[in-house]
Design a protein around this motif. Structure first.
Motif, PDB file in Angstrom:
ATOM      1  N   THR A  61      41.153  59.038  51.780  1.00 24.63           N
ATOM      2  CA  THR A  61      41.266  57.469  52.151  1.00 24.63           C
ATOM      3  C   THR A  61      41.918  57.342  53.535  1.00 24.63           C
ATOM      4  O   THR A  61      43.043  58.086  53.460  1.00 24.63           O
ATOM      5  N   ALA A  62      41.601  56.540  54.170  1.00 24.03           N
ATOM      6  CA  ALA A  62      41.910  56.479  55.696  1.00 24.03           C
ATOM      7  C   ALA A  62      42.587  55.221  55.803  1.00 24.03           C
ATOM      8  O   ALA A  62      43.687  54.842  56.548  1.00 24.03           O
ATOM      9  N   LYS A  63      42.163  54.171  54.895  1.00 24.03           N
ATOM     10  CA  LYS A  63      43.001  52.784  54.857  1.00 24.03           C
ATOM     11  C   LYS A  63      42.680  52.241  53.342  1.00 24.03           C
ATOM     12  O   LYS A  63      41.652  52.421  52.790  1.00 24.03           O
ATOM     13  N   LEU A  64      43.653  51.696  52.868  1.00 20.98           N
ATOM     14  CA  LEU A  64      43.744  51.101  51.608  1.00 20.98           C
ATOM     15  C   LEU A  64      44.313  49.744  51.294  1.00 20.98           C
ATOM     16  O   LEU A  64      45.590  49.693  51.863  1.00 20.98           O
ATOM     17  N   GLU A  65      43.653  48.732  50.929  1.00 20.26           N
ATOM     18  CA  GLU A  65      44.371  47.277  50.850  1.00 20.26           C
ATOM     19  C   GLU A  65      44.229  46.802  49.524  1.00 20.26           C
ATOM     20  O   GLU A  65      43.120  46.830  48.944  1.00 20.26           O
ATOM     21  N   ILE A  66      45.117  46.581  48.811  1.00 20.30           N
ATOM     22  CA  ILE A  66      45.124  46.056  47.433  1.00 20.30           C
ATOM     23  C   ILE A  66      45.441  44.762  47.034  1.00 20.30           C
ATOM     24  O   ILE A  66      46.453  44.062  48.087  1.00 20.30           O
ATOM     25  N   ARG A  67      44.879  43.995  46.392  1.00 18.06           N
ATOM     26  CA  ARG A  67      45.309  42.508  45.903  1.00 18.06           C
ATOM     27  C   ARG A  67      45.611  42.495  44.687  1.00 18.06           C
ATOM     28  O   ARG A  67      44.742  42.595  43.780  1.00 18.06           O
ATOM     29  N   TYR A  68      46.789  42.408  44.413  1.00 15.11           N
ATOM     30  CA  TYR A  68      47.118  42.339  42.855  1.00 15.11           C
ATOM     31  C   TYR A  68      46.852  40.884  42.308  1.00 15.11           C
ATOM     32  O   TYR A  68      47.350  40.065  42.952  1.00 15.11           O
ATOM     33  N   ARG A  69      46.438  40.785  41.177  1.00 19.72           N
ATOM     34  CA  ARG A  69      45.809  39.316  40.524  1.00 19.72           C
ATOM     35  C   ARG A  69      46.525  39.036  39.443  1.00 19.72           C
ATOM     36  O   ARG A  69      46.848  37.990  38.936  1.00 19.72           O
ATOM     37  N   HIS A  70      46.859  40.177  38.706  1.00 23.90           N
ATOM     38  CA  HIS A  70      47.757  39.790  37.264  1.00 23.90           C
ATOM     39  C   HIS A  70      48.303  41.199  36.764  1.00 23.90           C
ATOM     40  O   HIS A  70      47.839  42.164  37.027  1.00 23.90           O
ATOM     41  N   PRO A  71      49.419  41.116  36.444  1.00 25.24           N
ATOM     42  CA  PRO A  71      50.151  42.062  35.784  1.00 25.24           C
ATOM     43  C   PRO A  71      49.257  43.110  34.713  1.00 25.24           C
ATOM     44  O   PRO A  71      48.635  42.165  33.872  1.00 25.24           O
ATOM     45  N   ALA A  72      49.352  44.330  34.798  1.00 21.11           N
ATOM     46  CA  ALA A  72      48.825  45.289  33.934  1.00 21.11           C
ATOM     47  C   ALA A  72      49.643  45.405  32.885  1.00 21.11           C
ATOM     48  O   ALA A  72      50.640  46.279  32.876  1.00 21.11           O
ATOM     49  N   PRO A  73      49.289  45.068  31.555  1.00 24.95           N
ATOM     50  CA  PRO A  73      50.202  45.445  30.514  1.00 24.95           C
ATOM     51  C   PRO A  73      50.289  46.850  29.971  1.00 24.95           C
ATOM     52  O   PRO A  73      49.087  47.555  29.914  1.00 24.95           O
ATOM     53  N   VAL A  74      51.350  47.537  29.767  1.00 25.59           N
ATOM     54  CA  VAL A  74      51.310  48.791  29.211  1.00 25.59           C
ATOM     55  C   VAL A  74      50.494  48.900  27.728  1.00 25.59           C
ATOM     56  O   VAL A  74      50.718  47.769  26.997  1.00 25.59           O
ATOM     57  N   GLY A  75      49.755  49.878  27.523  1.00 26.80           N
ATOM     58  CA  GLY A  75      49.162  50.075  26.195  1.00 26.80           C
ATOM     59  C   GLY A  75      47.783  49.436  26.107  1.00 26.80           C
ATOM     60  O   GLY A  75      47.284  49.773  24.937  1.00 26.80           O
ATOM     61  N   ARG A  76      47.238  48.918  26.978  1.00 24.80           N
ATOM     62  CA  ARG A  76      46.018  48.152  26.910  1.00 24.80           C
ATOM     63  C   ARG A  76      44.769  48.949  28.141  1.00 24.80           C
ATOM     64  O   ARG A  76      45.432  49.513  29.190  1.00 24.80           O
ATOM     65  N   PRO A  77      43.702  49.324  27.652  1.00 26.73           N
ATOM     66  CA  PRO A  77      42.856  50.088  28.339  1.00 26.73           C
ATOM     67  C   PRO A  77      42.465  49.264  29.579  1.00 26.73           C
ATOM     68  O   PRO A  77      42.315  48.013  29.559  1.00 26.73           O
TER      69      PRO A  77
END
Length: 90
Positions: free
Chosen positions: A30-46
């Protein structure tokens, strides 16, 4: 707190994007990575992560990529765009 660390989600998205390139053309990083977080990821869910190549540049050595991470109910957790480059094996 019950929420997956954002760095883990970023790693997951990075992996699915780079793996597409690696499987298609060989060793890549990877040379460049841009992330957009939309919703919290709950522990224990696939979490399902899917990536794809959207464009190829520089004579097939640089790949534009995109990915999304979702819960099983379709909730989008994060989206990513990246540049992945082929690397010469050492």
């Amino acid at each position: 707190v019950g929420i997956v660390h954002g760095g883990i989600i970023a790693t997951l998205l990075d992996e699915v994007m780079a793996r597409d390139v690696w499987d298609l053309s060989g060793p890549a990083a990877t040379a460049k990575l841009e992330i957009r977080y939309r919703h919290p990821a709950p522990v224990g869910r696939p979490i399902e992560a899917r990536g794809r190549i959207t464009a190829v540049r520089r004579g097939g050595r640089v790949f534009e990529t995109t990915a999304v991470a979702r819960l099983d109910d379709g909730t989008v957790l994060a989206e990513a765009d990246g540049l992945v480059m082929l690397v010469d094996p050492q």
